[in-house]
Motif scaffolding. Structure first.
Motif, mmCIF file in Angstrom:
data_model
loop_
_atom_site.group_PDB
_atom_site.id
_atom_site.type_symbol
_atom_site.label_atom_id
_atom_site.label_comp_id
_atom_site.label_asym_id
_atom_site.label_seq_id
_atom_site.Cartn_x
_atom_site.Cartn_y
_atom_site.Cartn_z
ATOM 1 N N GLY A 123 134.745 53.955 108.566
ATOM 2 C CA GLY A 123 135.835 53.130 108.079
ATOM 3 C C GLY A 123 135.281 51.795 107.644
ATOM 4 N N GLY A 132 132.136 65.869 105.860
ATOM 5 C CA GLY A 132 132.647 64.503 105.949
ATOM 6 C C GLY A 132 132.929 63.858 104.598
ATOM 7 N N TYR A 162 137.320 44.038 95.046
ATOM 8 C CA TYR A 162 138.321 43.011 95.374
ATOM 9 C C TYR A 162 137.969 42.139 96.570
ATOM 10 C CZ TYR A 162 140.209 47.163 97.958
ATOM 11 O OH TYR A 162 140.379 48.285 98.725
ATOM 12 N N TYR A 163 136.838 42.395 97.223
ATOM 13 C CA TYR A 163 136.553 41.661 98.455
ATOM 14 C C TYR A 163 135.989 40.263 98.232
ATOM 15 C CZ TYR A 163 137.131 46.135 100.806
ATOM 16 O OH TYR A 163 137.634 47.314 101.289
ATOM 17 N N GLU A 215 134.282 63.375 94.396
ATOM 18 C CA GLU A 215 132.907 63.198 94.865
ATOM 19 C C GLU A 215 132.319 64.574 95.128
ATOM 20 O OE1 GLU A 215 131.983 59.689 97.431
ATOM 21 O OE2 GLU A 215 134.065 59.977 98.013
ATOM 22 N N THR A 273 144.766 50.466 99.326
ATOM 23 C CA THR A 273 145.065 49.030 99.233
ATOM 24 C C THR A 273 145.819 48.680 97.946
ATOM 25 O OG1 THR A 273 143.007 48.700 100.430
ATOM 26 C CG2 THR A 273 144.015 46.748 99.485
ATOM 27 N N GLU A 282 142.435 55.244 96.890
ATOM 28 C CA GLU A 282 142.407 54.402 98.094
ATOM 29 C C GLU A 282 143.802 53.810 98.274
ATOM 30 O OE1 GLU A 282 141.534 50.420 98.118
ATOM 31 O OE2 GLU A 282 143.070 50.604 96.589
ATOM 32 N N GLN A 330 143.209 58.758 105.131
ATOM 33 C CA GLN A 330 142.853 57.464 105.736
ATOM 34 C C GLN A 330 144.005 56.962 106.599
ATOM 35 O OE1 GLN A 330 142.077 54.686 102.553
ATOM 36 N NE2 GLN A 330 139.906 55.231 102.405
ATOM 37 N N GLU A 348 146.903 46.568 106.448
ATOM 38 C CA GLU A 348 146.743 45.454 105.512
ATOM 39 C C GLU A 348 147.627 44.314 106.011
ATOM 40 O OE1 GLU A 348 144.548 46.198 103.227
ATOM 41 O OE2 GLU A 348 144.767 48.351 102.824
ATOM 42 N N GLY A 354 142.270 43.676 105.302
ATOM 43 C CA GLY A 354 142.651 45.024 105.726
ATOM 44 C C GLY A 354 141.464 45.936 105.874
ATOM 45 N N PHE A 355 141.763 47.169 106.272
ATOM 46 C CA PHE A 355 140.706 48.176 106.434
ATOM 47 C C PHE A 355 141.304 49.561 106.299
ATOM 48 C CE2 PHE A 355 142.578 48.040 110.659
ATOM 49 C CZ PHE A 355 142.598 49.385 111.019
ATOM 50 N N ARG A 404 129.881 46.747 99.923
ATOM 51 C CA ARG A 404 131.124 47.497 99.690
ATOM 52 C C ARG A 404 131.234 47.950 98.225
ATOM 53 N NH1 ARG A 404 133.373 49.892 101.996
ATOM 54 N NH2 ARG A 404 135.567 49.389 101.888
ATOM 55 N N ARG A 408 139.325 61.589 95.630
ATOM 56 C CA ARG A 408 138.160 61.096 94.883
ATOM 57 C C ARG A 408 137.317 62.296 94.477
ATOM 58 N NH1 ARG A 408 136.127 55.909 98.579
ATOM 59 N NH2 ARG A 408 138.208 54.999 98.787
ATOM 60 N N CYS A 454 135.158 64.724 101.174
ATOM 61 C CA CYS A 454 136.082 65.671 100.554
ATOM 62 C C CYS A 454 136.659 65.044 99.293
ATOM 63 C CB CYS A 454 137.249 65.980 101.490
ATOM 64 S SG CYS A 454 136.800 66.048 103.213
ATOM 65 N N ALA A 483 129.768 56.368 107.208
ATOM 66 C CA ALA A 483 130.831 55.346 107.291
ATOM 67 C C ALA A 483 132.123 55.957 107.827
ATOM 68 C CB ALA A 483 131.074 54.738 105.915
HETATM 69 P P1 HAM Z 1 136.425 52.808 101.473
HETATM 70 O O1 HAM Z 1 135.172 52.289 102.084
HETATM 71 O O2 HAM Z 1 136.342 53.293 100.080
HETATM 72 O O3 HAM Z 1 137.491 51.645 101.584
HETATM 73 O O4 HAM Z 1 136.997 53.979 102.375
HETATM 74 C C1 HAM Z 1 137.255 53.794 103.742
HETATM 75 C C2 HAM Z 1 136.829 55.021 104.516
HETATM 76 O O5 HAM Z 1 137.437 56.217 103.972
HETATM 77 C C3 HAM Z 1 135.337 55.335 104.453
HETATM 78 O O6 HAM Z 1 134.611 54.537 105.357
HETATM 79 C C4 HAM Z 1 135.305 56.800 104.819
HETATM 80 O O7 HAM Z 1 135.365 56.962 106.221
HETATM 81 C C5 HAM Z 1 136.589 57.328 104.203
HETATM 82 N N1 HAM Z 1 136.286 58.024 102.943
HETATM 83 C C6 HAM Z 1 136.079 57.479 101.736
HETATM 84 N N2 HAM Z 1 135.819 58.425 100.819
HETATM 85 C C7 HAM Z 1 135.883 59.618 101.466
HETATM 86 C C8 HAM Z 1 135.721 60.992 101.072
HETATM 87 N N3 HAM Z 1 135.465 61.334 99.828
HETATM 88 N N4 HAM Z 1 135.856 61.959 102.015
HETATM 89 C C9 HAM Z 1 136.133 61.624 103.312
HETATM 90 N N5 HAM Z 1 136.307 60.351 103.719
HETATM 91 C C10 HAM Z 1 136.180 59.361 102.827
HETATM 92 C C11 HAM Z 1 138.762 51.717 101.107
HETATM 93 O O8 HAM Z 1 139.275 52.750 100.746
HETATM 94 C C12 HAM Z 1 139.500 50.414 101.178
HETATM 95 N N6 HAM Z 1 140.843 50.612 100.595
HETATM 96 C C13 HAM Z 1 139.582 49.912 102.613
HETATM 97 C C14 HAM Z 1 140.366 48.658 102.723
HETATM 98 C C15 HAM Z 1 141.646 48.530 103.095
HETATM 99 N N7 HAM Z 1 139.929 47.445 102.450
HETATM 100 C C16 HAM Z 1 140.901 46.568 102.636
HETATM 101 N N8 HAM Z 1 141.974 47.228 103.028
#
Ligand code: HAM
Length: 428
Positions: free
Chosen positions: A283, A120, A263-264, A115, A85, A83, A127, A131, A304-305, A259, A113, A122, A281
């Protein structure tokens, strides 16, 4: 057939798909700029400890999904970033970007990751994230949500998305809530699965996120964070909701939203869609006021997001395939022989200098191919016009223009008139 294939869950984005990505990326970049966010690019690899400390040891990402390996050259463990952040906060601290000042950043790029791959989801995904550091008030939260809302509008996806909001309260409230959850889940100890039992000891909030159908009723009746919120958190959250109402952004309150990262605190949110099957999801994000301090910095409020680009692209393809297409060439250049092709190079260069919007292709082969086969290629290229230079036109300083997409007579132009013709024709 190649001897090698891409790794499962890590996809090539091919030229025939790239226009969807560029379309999305242009819009995100433009929005970031409009609202005064600055781009940051951090490395794809960081030390493993950074992610363990920020995301949390007892999370799916850290426990199961990170690509972690031993550095062959130095005695240390490295991880492909799962990720954005963590790396962003590390960089902000390392370069004092938010020391006694606010800082608003954005980034775009690949994450990793491990997974189970499906539509959708991968193992390498992308992303777009933002922030902001040093802003404790809900206005920054409203701003980021309105940016995303704008993006949905520009992409024609507003009626396909939903905003879910929750608050986790302050660190103190979370502690009290944690204790209440432990007490509650202890009563159902014999019903809990192995994962939840482990989480009960280490991170009971994560049980709320369990997808195990057998636990859903127990989870539904678990205490809610709302009962533990302090007045300041309630006011903060109510103000954010007011901003959203004022800005006409629809949202629903989801007290079960927790979530998957540790860290939230306070506000958290997720944008979801019903149109992508299981990976709903698009985002998510939230406030993480304690994270900068956790990494050794001054206490710094932060919010952030990140949006998942693969999922947005999927949605775009499903809903707007016929409206988003790669830009076609304006002109395809055809020449009768070697000398004519050389002259055509100069004409095309001149046009690219004077009208930089033009996309011009030249037929290769130094003019050796027949006009017929060159016309065929011109047609296949999708170009609007063919520029034709035969020996006769060349000697008179003229150029023939054939209209490939309209039923209109071929026309001759002097080289000097061509620019103004093109300006009119394409309305540049
Ligand atoms: P997250 O919810 O882990 O948050 O990921 C954000 C978005 O990334 C998800 O809603 C999804 O759309 C996409 N995503 C996550 N994993 C995958 C995957 N394996 N394949 C495709 N898309 C994926 C974060 O990553 C935090 N860093 C968000 C954040 C930023 N919070 C504060 N600042």
């Amino acid at each position: 057939m190649s001897l090698f294939q891409a790794i499962r869950g890590m996809h090539d984005i091919l030229p025939n798909q790239i226009h969807f990505w560029q379309y999305l990326e242009d819009k995100m970049r433009h929005l970031a700029n409009q609202y005064g966010y600055e781009e940051i690019r951090t490395p794809l690899v960081e030390t493993t400890g950074l992610f363990k400390r920020t995301i949390g040891e007892v999370t799916d990402i850290v426990e199961k999904e990170m690509y972690t390996f031993q550095d062959r050259h130095e005695d240390r463990s490295l991880t492909l970033r799962p990720e954005g952040t963590a790396g962003c906060v590390r960089a902000v601290l390392e370069h004092s970007l938010a020391y006694n000042k606010t800082s608003k950043l954005w980034y775009m790029g690949p994450l990793f990751r491990h997974e189970k791959p499906q539509r959708g989801r991968c193992r390498q995904f992308h992303q777009f994230g933002m922030e902001a550091f040093g802003i404790p008030t809900p206005d920054i939260e409203a701003e980021m949500l309105v940016i995303i809302w704008h993006l949905w509008q520009q992409l024609g996806l507003r009626d396909k998305v939903q905003l879910e909001l929750n608050t986790l309260g302050s660190v103190n409230a979370r502690q009290a809530y944690r204790e209440a959850l432990v007490q509650y889940f202890e009563r159902y100890r014999s019903d809990l699965d192995e994962d939840s039992l482990r989480r009960l000891a280490l991170n009971p909030l994560r049980i709320l996120d369990s997808k195990n159908p057998a636990l859903q009723e127990i989870i539904l009746n678990a205490p809610k964070i709302q009962a533990f919120l302090e007045p300041a958190s309630e006011i903060h959250f109510a103000q954010l909701c007011e901003y959203l109402q004022h800005l006409n952004i629809p949202f629903i309150l989801n007290p079960r939203l927790v979530r998957g990262l540790d860290y939230y605190c306070e506000t958290i949110f997720e944008w979801t869609t019903q149109h992508l099957g299981a990976q709903s999801a698009l985002g998510a994000g939230g406030r993480y006021d304690g994270l900068v301090e956790l990494l050794g910095g001054q206490p710094t409020p932060a919010f952030g997001f990140a949006l998942g680009c693969e999922r947005i692209v999927e949605l775009l393809k499903d809903t707007h395939e016929s409206e988003i297409f790669p830009p076609k060439p304006h002109i395809y250049c055809i020449s009768q022989n070697y000398a004519c092709q050389q002259e055509m190079f100069l004409i095309a260069e001149h046009l690219r200098d004077t009208l930089p919007q033009l996309k011009i292709l030249i037929h290769y082969g130094q003019g050796s191919a027949s006009f017929k086969s060159q016309f065929k290629k011109a047609d296949q290229s999708g170009a609007a016009l063919a520029f034709i230079l035969g020996q006769e036109e060349k000697s008179k300083g003229l150029i023939a223009i054939k209209f490939l997409r309209e039923n209109r007579e071929q026309q001759l132009y002097s080289k000097t008139d061509v620019t103004s013709f093109l300006r009119d024709y394409f309305s540049f």
